[in-house]
Design an enzyme around this catalytic site. Sequence first.
Site, PDB file in Angstrom:
ATOM      1  CG  HIS A  17      -1.764   0.807   0.622  1.00 42.35           C
ATOM      2  ND1 HIS A  17      -3.498   0.224   1.205  1.00 42.35           N
ATOM      3  CD2 HIS A  17      -1.910   2.291   0.619  1.00 42.35           C
ATOM      4  CE1 HIS A  17      -4.084   1.978   0.668  1.00 42.35           C
ATOM      5  NE2 HIS A  17      -3.734   2.477   0.514  1.00 42.35           N
ATOM      6  CG  HIS A  19      -1.608   5.362  -2.346  1.00 46.59           C
ATOM      7  ND1 HIS A  19      -3.019   5.973  -3.924  1.00 46.59           N
ATOM      8  CD2 HIS A  19      -1.854   5.557  -1.704  1.00 46.59           C
ATOM      9  CE1 HIS A  19      -3.470   5.122  -3.031  1.00 46.59           C
ATOM     10  NE2 HIS A  19      -3.121   5.060  -1.551  1.00 46.59           N
ATOM     11  CG  HIS A 201      -7.996   3.222  -0.346  1.00 48.64           C
ATOM     12  ND1 HIS A 201      -7.711   2.601  -2.109  1.00 48.64           N
ATOM     13  CD2 HIS A 201      -7.337   3.753   0.146  1.00 48.64           C
ATOM     14  CE1 HIS A 201      -5.741   3.237  -2.147  1.00 48.64           C
ATOM     15  NE2 HIS A 201      -5.812   4.108  -1.189  1.00 48.64           N
ATOM     16  CD  GLU A 204      -7.674   6.202   5.870  1.00 52.26           C
ATOM     17  OE1 GLU A 204      -6.643   6.384   7.068  1.00 52.26           O
ATOM     18  OE2 GLU A 204      -7.698   6.547   4.473  1.00 52.26           O
ATOM     19  CG  ASP A 282      -2.220   5.963   2.903  1.00 55.48           C
ATOM     20  OD1 ASP A 282      -1.945   5.665   1.497  1.00 55.48           O
ATOM     21  OD2 ASP A 282      -2.967   6.120   3.774  1.00 55.48           O
TER      22      ASP A 282
END
Length: 340
Positions: A17, A19, A201, A204, A282
Amino acid sequence: MEHEGRDVRQLPKAHLHLHFTGSMRPTTLLDLADKYGVRLPEALTGAEPPKLRATDERGWFRFQRLYDAARSCLREPEDIQRLVREAAEEDIADGSGWLEIQVDPTSYAPRLGGLIPALEIILDAVDSASRETGLGMRVLVAANRMKHPLDARTLARLAVRYADRGVVGFGLSNDERRGMARDFDRAFAIAREGGLLSAPHGGELTGPSSVRDCLDDLDAHRVGHGVRAAEDPRLLRRLAESGVTCEVCPASNVALGVYEKPSDVPLRTLFDAGVPMALGADDPLLFGSRLADQYELVRRHHGFTDAELAELARQSVRGSAAPEEVKEKLLSGVEDWLAA
């Protein structure tokens, strides 16, 4: 127990994970901003990571604005190559043997000559960084849930077309409070039929229901984040029984205000329920911590033993799209780390 406190950077692991723009080194961002004369928001030019809270709409908007400002500094193929090579170097330093980097090529298309050229530039960069550094690297193409589901279908078809060039999965990112998962079911069906992993996703910024939607509507193999599943014991059982890996990003959860402090992230709840987890960074550019830091956080704030950290590393490897021989090599590396 002897030797508690082995170096987590030496622990072989997979990173599932991360980006694309968010993987950038802060120093690289400043270099590129300088190169193109981009005036960055002050929050991106300080020595400290920006103060973020995304639990309200304004906070999320601000997070997106910072992200977009950083992305606007990636303009040439060599910028993309640099970003990917540095992400690989950072991962290797953190003990990662396999990285799946997530990107929405749409965002880069205007500056790189269109959607297909953008994806090809990205895949070429991943290919050469992988060869140069020895890190196994693949790409997850992610659709944006703020955009029309038809755009997602276009991306899914494109992702499938490039499955033999390094695309292994299909994701769905951006504000999960917008756009229902089921609006994107066709796109995900196209991706799954084309042999790609489904990794949207969920769970969260919104609660357990968004994780359930990822399972029911998008047939998720993995869930990006998924931590809020901890609020629903039945959902935890379902994730554990079906072996769906949650890509948990503890530092990001705290930075975005989902949890007040690192010890509040329900890592133990997920772990004890048998839900497979893959710790992820992330967006290190915005959250200020990379992959090994997540393992350090789990050790420090949740009292995970080295044996438990090793199990987290194994779960990350098993949840990856790595070929069997790569998985075996990493898993035996985990045993060596424990035996040391």
